[in-house]
Motif scaffolding. Structure first.
Motif, short mmCIF file in Angstrom:
data_model
loop_
_atom_site.label_atom_id
_atom_site.label_comp_id
_atom_site.label_asym_id
_atom_site.label_seq_id
_atom_site.Cartn_x
_atom_site.Cartn_y
_atom_site.Cartn_z
N PRO A 173 -24.26 9.35 17.58
CA PRO A 173 -24.20 7.89 17.75
C PRO A 173 -24.39 7.12 16.45
CG PRO A 173 -25.56 8.87 19.46
CD PRO A 173 -25.20 9.98 18.52
N TYR A 174 -25.19 7.67 15.52
CA TYR A 174 -25.42 6.89 14.29
C TYR A 174 -24.15 6.78 13.46
CZ TYR A 174 -26.16 11.45 11.90
OH TYR A 174 -26.02 12.72 11.41
N ASP A 232 -22.07 4.17 15.28
CA ASP A 232 -22.59 2.82 15.06
C ASP A 232 -22.19 2.28 13.69
OD1 ASP A 232 -23.82 2.81 17.45
OD2 ASP A 232 -25.82 3.30 16.71
N ASP A 233 -22.06 3.16 12.72
CA ASP A 233 -21.82 2.73 11.35
C ASP A 233 -20.59 3.46 10.81
OD1 ASP A 233 -21.85 2.08 8.68
OD2 ASP A 233 -23.99 2.42 8.40
N GLY A 280 -18.89 3.08 8.32
CA GLY A 280 -18.93 3.36 6.89
C GLY A 280 -19.37 4.80 6.63
N LEU A 281 -20.27 5.30 7.48
CA LEU A 281 -20.78 6.65 7.28
C LEU A 281 -19.69 7.69 7.54
CD1 LEU A 281 -24.36 6.52 8.82
CD2 LEU A 281 -23.68 6.36 6.44
N VAL A 297 -18.16 8.46 4.39
CA VAL A 297 -19.07 9.09 3.43
C VAL A 297 -19.20 10.59 3.67
CG1 VAL A 297 -21.53 9.20 2.86
CG2 VAL A 297 -20.39 6.99 3.00
N ILE A 298 -19.12 10.97 4.94
CA ILE A 298 -19.33 12.38 5.30
C ILE A 298 -18.14 13.22 4.83
CG2 ILE A 298 -19.57 13.99 7.25
CD1 ILE A 298 -21.03 11.67 8.71
#
Lengths: 149, 427
Positions: free
Chosen positions: A59-60, A63-64, A66-67, A70-71
């Protein structure tokens, strides 16, 4: 035309089968989802492909967004690795919201369309005497509906 | 009229404390009743500087919400957090220190809830990578957010109310509150080292996985980031120069928001995304209710009583206010608490002399730091709990309170010598 006429043979999977097996089946056969049966063979749920993704992607990250950028590649492998050792039951929401995407063989096109629209499911399981007859998929239903237009 | 005002106010407070009805409904309902009953009229509620809605508070919030809403879309927060965590080499305690510092700093400039919404997902990702439980990190961050937010006029909504009522500037907060907040953040880090010691297990293999995260990818629009950073810097400079240039903080924030809206090229859906209408309406309702208490003389009576109880001593009043505010803010939302207490402190200031506005600083420190004691003490705590739970990490009321009460006690106790030494011992 009735649901029985539109239903195609469709694979199903057991509640306690491996989640990865369900994901592989969907990927291999280009299925938008898969029918899930109880141990006694009764089809009771539809597992959409999006639910598999919802489980694999925490979920995080959902929710974001942008992440998600990044991953890296290894991170994606780690996320998908979360499906290892999980069962189909674990992927399904414990308390399904709203009605299940199922209909009877004698249901009309419009009844099937209503079930699909209401449940936001790309397929509707056609069930007779607690056994899966087949599934009506969205493209097939649209085909039939547009032919009437 | 006084009986009606107090009865409505007490009923709304009970509703807010028990969360039986939504807080906006309670506050606006109470305000509506007081207007309908004629306890306050249109002039009292909307035009009077003493009893009316503090428009400068609402518009300062709106301006900052717009600026923050645009800035968060640039991904800069994720960039800074991941970069800092990488610099910590994946060592859990160092990671926690970096995240706590970033959160405290960000909270001084942004709303605490927004800060938590930004930092929590990054924290969950980082903890997953380095293989440590995220709960201690999340708890430490939310406490850093509540402490960091105390540092500035714009860091926490109660401070905006205090500044408005006490006629205090951005610089007043920088001079009087920020120094002690720096000490409190250091103390928090020390407490975290002890409280969460079992969570800091370093796994070099897992730590190496941090290298896979590419923080540069978090930045979505470099041009927008540049423009937003320039505007935010200008707004912060504007706050500092506010008394000299003659623009109130609310005007500075609104001008900044307006310029950024024009410069961003974003549509209303994007730049208004963080404007929380419920919070603004809640504030408006509260102001009308507190205004009614002022108008019927209840606040003056309470201030007279408080003056007698403290023997008219500013020192006694300061420490009673600090302690009471910390205890009460642990169990009730600090926004209605401060909205109610601000006119009381205003009246008390006149009675006790209030050297260097010390009563206001005691109120700000007590109310803001008290929010760390329990989950329900601050909105940011509730938001953090929700994020943790959605990600499979349930934090119980008592689990939070166990750490929160320690942090609140230590931080409030640290404020005692600060306030005494600075405002009384050598005054």
């Amino acid at each position: 035309m009735f649901a029985r006429d539109l239903a195609e043979p469709y694979p199903s999977i057991g509640m306690d089968d491996a989640a990865l097996e369900a994901a592989h089946a969907m990927a291999r056969d280009h299925l938008p989802g898969i029918v899930v049966c109880e141990p006694d063979g009764r089809p009771t749920r539809i597992l959409p492909g999006s639910e598999v993704l919802r489980f694999a992607i925490p979920p995080y990250v959902q929710d974001d967004e942008g992440l998600a950028r990044v991953i890296g590649q290894r991170g994606v492998e780690r996320l998908m690795g979360q499906l290892h050792g999980r069962t189909v039951r674990e992927l399904l929401p414990e308390h399904p919201q709203g009605a299940l995407a199922m209909c009877g063989p004698e249901d009309t096109l419009l009844e099937v369309a209503v079930v699909m629209a209401r449940t936001h499911s790309p397929l509707v399981a056609v069930v007779e005497h607690d056994r899966l007859v087949g599934c009506v998929t969205l493209p097939r239903l649209l085909d039939a509906l547009l032919a009437l237009a | 009229m006084a009986v009606i005002a107090i009865a409505v106010f007490a009923t709304v407070y009970v509703l807010l404390a028990t969360e039986r009805v939504h807080r906006v409904k309670a506050a606006l309902g109470g305000a509506g009743l007081l207007l309908a009953a004629g306890v306050v009229d249109f002039e009292d509620a909307f035009h009077s500087p003493e009893t009316g809605v503090a428009w400068e508070v609402l518009f300062l919030l709106v301006g900052m919400m717009v600026i923050v809403g645009i800035l968060r879309q640039t991904g800069v927060f994720e960039y800074v957090a991941i970069r800092a965590v990488k610099r910590a080499g994946g060592r859990p305690f160092r990671v926690l220190v970096q995240l706590v510092l970033i959160t405290a700093l960000a909270s001084a400039g942004l709303d605490n809830v927004t800060t938590i919404l930004l930092i929590a997902p990054v924290t969950l990702l980082v903890c997953d990578r380095i293989g440590v439980p995220p709960v201690p990190f999340l708890i430490a961050e939310v406490m850093a957010s509540n402490i960091g937010g105390t540092a500035t006029l714009i860091g926490d909504p109660p401070n905006i109310i205090i500044a408005s009522r006490g006629d205090l500037t951005f610089n007043d907060f920088l001079v009087h509150v920020t120094p002690v907040v720096v000490v409190l953040v250091v103390a928090l880090i020390g407490l975290c080292r002890v409280m969460f010691r079992s969570a800091f297990r370093f796994d070099p293999k897992r730590a190496a996985e941090l290298a896979d995260l590419d923080e540069r990818e978090a930045i979505t629009d470099r041009g927008l980031l540049l423009r937003a950073s320039l505007v935010l810097t200008a707004v912060l400079v504007g706050f500092v120069l506010s008394p000299a240039i003659g623009y109130a903080p609310a005007v500075v924030a609104l001008l900044g928001a307006g310029v950024l809206v024009l410069a961003s090229g974003l549509g209303p859906r994007d730049y208004l995304a963080d404007v929380e209408a419920p919070t603004l309406l809640f504030f408006a309702g509260l102001f009308v209710m507190v205004g009614a208490l002022i108008k019927v003389g209840a606040i003056d009576r309470l201030a007279e009583w408080a003056t007698v109880a403290t023997g008219g001593s500013a020192q006694t009043a300061t420490f009673v206010l600090l302690g009471t505010s910390a205890v009460l803010s642990a169990v009730i939302d600090n926004i209605p608490y401060v909205a109610t207490m601000a006119p009381l402190v205003d009246a008390l200031s006149r009675e006790t002399g209030n050297p260097d506005s010390v009563l206001w600083w005691a109120l700000a420190l007590g109310a803001d730091l008290g929010g760390n004691a329990t989950v329900i003490g601050a909105s940011a705590n509730v938001v953090m709990l929700g994020i943790a739970e959605r990600n499979g990490h349930r934090i119980g009321f008592w689990q939070f309170a166990r750490y929160g009460s320690i942090v609140t006690l230590v931080t409030v106790l640290l404020c005692v010598p600060y306030l005494w030494l600075r405002y009384f011992a050598f005054a």
